[in-house]
Structures are given as structure tokens and as C-alpha cells.
Motif scaffolding. Structure first.
Motif, PDB file in Angstrom:
ATOM      1  N   LEU A   1      -1.257   6.412   7.028  1.00  0.00           N
ATOM      2  CA  LEU A   1      -1.203   6.369   8.497  1.00  0.00           C
ATOM      3  C   LEU A   1       0.023   7.135   9.023  1.00  0.00           C
ATOM      4  O   LEU A   1      -0.039   7.736  10.097  1.00  0.00           O
TER       5      LEU A   1
ATOM      6  N   VAL B   1       0.262   2.743   0.207  1.00  0.00           N
ATOM      7  CA  VAL B   1      -0.732   3.790   0.489  1.00  0.00           C
ATOM      8  C   VAL B   1      -1.221   3.696   1.941  1.00  0.00           C
ATOM      9  O   VAL B   1      -1.353   4.720   2.621  1.00  0.00           O
ATOM     10  N   VAL B   2      -1.462   2.468   2.406  1.00  0.00           N
ATOM     11  CA  VAL B   2      -1.928   2.315   3.800  1.00  0.00           C
ATOM     12  C   VAL B   2      -0.875   2.876   4.755  1.00  0.00           C
ATOM     13  O   VAL B   2      -1.190   3.674   5.656  1.00  0.00           O
ATOM     14  N   PHE B   3       0.384   2.478   4.536  1.00  0.00           N
ATOM     15  CA  PHE B   3       1.459   2.968   5.414  1.00  0.00           C
ATOM     16  C   PHE B   3       1.581   4.477   5.324  1.00  0.00           C
ATOM     17  O   PHE B   3       1.640   5.169   6.342  1.00  0.00           O
ATOM     18  N   SER B   4       1.595   5.004   4.074  1.00  0.00           N
ATOM     19  CA  SER B   4       1.841   6.445   3.943  1.00  0.00           C
ATOM     20  C   SER B   4       0.684   7.236   4.548  1.00  0.00           C
ATOM     21  O   SER B   4       0.915   8.248   5.212  1.00  0.00           O
TER      22      SER B   4
END
Lengths: 121, 379
Positions: free
Chosen positions: A25, A20-23
Motif C-alpha cells: 500500500l 507485505v500489506v503495508f509495503s
């Protein structure tokens, strides 16, 4: 058994969290890229609106050279640190005590010249 | 005579325990490194003095209403802002009003480094679970790896209020120790050639981009992770105050007076919450160990991800892997560390502005991660 279950939950949270953090950002990254693209394509450029405001030699998206960046940084740094030639506007009176010496005596420095007061009128 | 004896029973000398003395020494140590070594003085001086305030021994539970954990005491009222997660969003408002996102906007791919460094949070969560903490406690401990004090306090206040003192102290201590913790890991994971990589100068970012970014970024991140609304809402609101150009007074108040007041209250109360009787436990020691571990993992994952990105980048688009370490949010200390290590390798290599990109991305990333933890562990 409970520990294994807990660790399994931790792994799930980890995988979910990182994804979720990667997606989020990455979505942010691409939406900003899209916005910049649309801005360039359809937005009014600063040059069209106020040509006089542009600094010669620095185009809209052209990277600044290292020299320009360092000169600006130095100027900002000097400005923040107040490295300029203004002095503190505080006047202080320090009493100077100096022992009398004929060598520094003011009386000996005065020229004994007569003044013709008639010429001053 | 009886009155005198009663008074003696109330004094600190009568009630002192070895725990109090240890914590007083810790407080003095914080104040010492803040003043002598200049390590995060704006945080460590209030926290250090707060530790002294919280660890002067007195007779507890006789209605004096002195201790931070005693209902009705002044310190208890001030601590309310920590317990209810009020101070961290206000700090974020000030941070937003101070932050310039242009470094990130000029090279948006660096945002990935801010995401990569958040791996530390989730690996520490696993470590905490393995050491016997429950899910919520592990989540609160893991967030130390985000290297963001206000976020750590915010999450701890929601997930594990009983651990808030230890988590806050660990987060802020390691943030202050970023110049000590990060450099060995950065050197270990990079080669001399990689440290010498010069990055392309940043492009000029237009004012419109700077104004639109906080609105865009808030909408996207908040829709994905609503748990982060209090933090990211205030962060981007503060940034809009700064960038809009029409709210200079508000922006100025947010980045100066407001953030200073909240920092003082937060620092002193967090420090005072380390009362020896409740703070010195084996759990606190484990939290400290896990905190150090999470900082190391976060730094390492940022650097390694930068190296991974370089596999796909060509020519002068390559990034200096050192800036990956700035993905842990600790703004701007980790960016400064990157600059120092870069200059040591090549005195003409200025990485500060490049490192600010992942650095501010790390703030966003850790707040998003915090929102995910809240959603999963509280829901």
C-alpha cells in the motif's frame, strides 16, 4: 512442541503479512503521488484544453469549501430521494358520494341570467 | 397404511432435532434484525432464509438429493459457486463498479489506515493456532478480521472448505453488527479532543487520476501478491468500467443486476450451508468467538495507528483517529459509523468522505492479505 512450532509459524506469517500489506500500500501511495506530480508537471491541464469548462472559483487542486460540498451533497441527496415538485403521473378516479344538501347544490349556484342569442350570431 | 408410515418418516416433523430448531431460530433472528433493525438487509435476508432452507429436516442419504451437501441436488449445484470461489470475485466486480476511490486519491496517506486494520487478521490467525486449529484453518478464520465477506468466503473455499459455512456466517454477521461492535472501542481509544478534530477538505481528483488508479493499483498489488488476482483483478476491472466513461452499460450491469444476482445466490447458499448436522459443532462456536475478537482487534489497530500517525502530522494535517476504524473494509458501514460518532462529538464535523479513504483501502488491504495467506499456507 508442535504447538510452539505452529505458533512460531503464525508469528512469521503475521510479521510477513503485515509487512507485505503495508509495503504494497505504501508503494501504491507513492506511485500515485508520483503520477499526480508528473501529471501536474507535464500533463495538459483542463484549463488549457477547454477553458470554458472550468467553474469559476474552483481551481484544479484547491480544496472545496464546506459550504460548496454541503450544497452539492444536498442537491445529490434531494435528487436521489426525488424531493422535487413533480407529481406521480397516475390519474385516479375516485367516486365521490356526497349526500344532497341545498347548501352545496349546484342548481342554486347558477345565475339565472338570460342570454341574448341574437348577439351570439 | 405402510405408505402413510413411510411418508411420515420423510416429513420434517419426524426428522427434526434440537439442532435444526436452534438453526431455524438463528435464521428467523437474522431475518428479524434485517427487517426490523435494517442491519445489512441485502445480506441478512438471503442468508437468514438460506438458513431456513438448509435446516428443514428431511431423511438424508436415501437418494432424495435435497441437501446442500448431497451430490446432484439443486442447492449443491448453486453451492458450487461458493466452494470453488466463483461468487466472491463477481461480487468484487460489482463493488469495484460502485466504489469511488477519489476519497483515497485525494488524501493518499489514509491508505496506511487500511493496512493497519489488517493487523486483526494476523492476530486472529495466532489466536486460532493457539486454540488448536491447523495452519490453513487458522488462516481462513483470521481473514474474518478483514471484515470482508467475499474475501472470507474466497479464502475459506481455498484453505478450509469444511469451515466455509461458519466463517461466512461469522463474517457477515459481524459485518452487520459493525454499528454495535465498533463504537465502544472507538470511544474507549479516543479522547474527546481527538474526536473533535476537523480534517482538511479533500482536494478535487482529476478524471485521469481516477482512470489510471485502478490500472496502477492492480498492477502493483497483483505483482506483490499474485494470490489476490481473482479478487483485486475484478475489483479494479469493475472500477475501470465505472471510471473510464466509455463502458457505462457494463459498469451499470456490474453494479446492479450482476451483483444483485450473485448476492442472492451467495447469501442463500451460504445460509443453507449451515445445516445443523454439520454446522453446530464446538469448532463453529470457536470461530464465532474468534470472529468477534478479530473485528475488535482490527478496529482498535486502525484507531491506534491513526493516533500514531498524528504524532508526525502538524496543524490542520492531523487526522481524526475515529477514521482509523473505517480501515476494516466493511464498506460503507464502518465509514457510516465513523460519521455518526464524529457528528455526536461535534455536529459540524462531517467525517464520512474522509472515512471512505481508509474504508476502500481496507478492501485492497484485506485482499492483499488474503493473497499472502494463500501463498504462504497453500504453497
Amino acid at each position: 512442541m508442535i504447538e510452539t512450532k505452529l505458533l512460531g509459524m503464525g508469528v512469521n506469517i503475521g510479521v510477513l503479512g503485515i509487512s507485505v500489506v503495508f509495503s504494497s500500500l505504501i508503494i501504491l501511495l507513492y506511485s500515485m503521488k508520483l503520477f499526480v506530480f508528473l501529471l501536474k508537471r507535464y500533463g495538459k491541464t483542463v484549463e488549457k484544453k477547454a477553458p470554458g469548462l472550468l467553474i469559476k472559483g474552483v481551481e484544479g487542486n484547491e480544496p472545496l469549501s464546506g459550504e460548496i460540498v454541503s450544497a452539492i451533497s444536498l442537491a445529490i441527496h434531494m435528487s436521489h430521494e426525488e424531493y422535487h415538485d413533480l407529481e406521480r403521473a397516475i390519474i385516479t378516479f375516485n367516486r365521490m358520494t356526497r349526500p344532497y344538501s341545498p347548501w352545496s347544490s349546484k342548481i342554486h349556484a347558477i345565475q339565472y341570467t338570460t342570454i341574448d342569442r341574437t348577439k351570439m350570431r | 397404511m405402510e405408505g402413510l408410515l413411510k411418508f411420515i418418516h420423510f416429513t420434517g416433523f419426524y426428522n427434526v432435532t434440537p439442532g435444526h430448531l436452534i438453526m431455524i431460530l438463528v435464521g428467523l433472528f437474522f431475518i428479524f434484525i434485517a427487517i426490523k433493525k435494517d442491519y445489512e438487509p441485502l445480506l441478512l435476508v438471503p442468508i437468514g432464509f438460506g438458513i431456513l432452507i438448509g435446516n428443514i429436516p428431511f431423511l438424508e442419504n436415501v437418494g432424495l438429493q435435497l441437501g446442500i451437501y448431497e451430490d446432484g441436488s439443486v442447492m449443491n449445484y448453486l453451492y458450487f459457486g461458493v466452494l470453488k470461489g466463483i461468487y466472491p470475485p463477481l461480487i468484487f466486480l460489482g463493488i469495484g463498479a460502485m466504489t469511488d476511490f477519489s476519497a483515497l486519491l485525494s488524501n493518499p496517506k489514509l491508505v496506511l489506515l487500511g493496512a493497519a486494520a489488517q493487523v486483526g487478521i494476523f492476530i486472529t490467525l495466532l489466536g486460532a493456532l493457539a486454540l488448536g486449529f491447523n495452519g490453513q484453518e487458522a488462516g481462513a478464520i483470521g481473514i474474518i478480521g478483514g471484515a470482508d465477506g467475499p474475501t472470507a468466503i474466497f479464502i475459506a473455499s481455498k484453505l478450509a472448505p469444511h469451515l466455509i459455512g461458519a466463517i461466512a456466517i461469522a463474517a457477515y454477521s459481524y459485518m452487520a453488527l459493525v454499528p454495535v461492535i465498533q463504537p465502544p472501542i472507538m470511544r474507549l481509544l479516543t479522547t474527546k479532543e481527538e474526536r473533535l478534530i476537523h480534517m482538511k477538505p479533500s482536494r478535487v481528483v482529476s478524471k485521469v487520476e481516477k482512470i489510471v488508479f485502478p490500472i496502477f493499483a492492480f498492477m502493483i498489488t497483483a505483482f506483490i501478491s499474485p494470490g489476490s488476482i481473482p479478487l483485486l483483478g475484478m475489483l479494479f476491472f469493475g472500477n475501470l468500467l465505472k471510471e473510464s466513461g466509455v463502458t457505462d452499460r457494463l459498469g451499470n450491469t456490474a453494479r446492479t443486476s450482476l451483483v444483485d444476482i450473485v448476492t442472492i445466490l451467495l447469501g442463500v447458499t451460504v445460509g443453507a450451508s449451515t445445516q445443523a448436522t454439520t454446522f453446530l459443532t464446538p469448532q463453529s462456536m470457536l470461530i464465532f468467538l474468534l470472529g468477534a475478537f478479530s473485528f475488535m482487534v482490527a478496529t482498535a489497530s486502525g484507531v491506534l495507528f491513526a493516533k500514531f500517525m498524528n504524532l508526525f502530522l502538524k496543524g490542520d494535517n492531523k487526522i481524526n483517529p475515529l477514521i482509523g476504524a473505517a480501515g476494516v473494509s466493511a464498506v460503507p458501514d464502518s465509514a457510516r459509523v465513523v460519521q455518526n460518532i464524529g457528528v455526536k462529538a461535534d455536529s459540524s464535523n462531517y467525517l464520512l468522505m474522509h472515512a471512505m479513504g481508509p474504508n476502500v483501502a481496507g478492501v485492497i488491504g484485506s485482499a492483499v492479505a488474503a493473497g499472502i495467506l494463500l501463498a504462504v499456507l497453500l504453497g
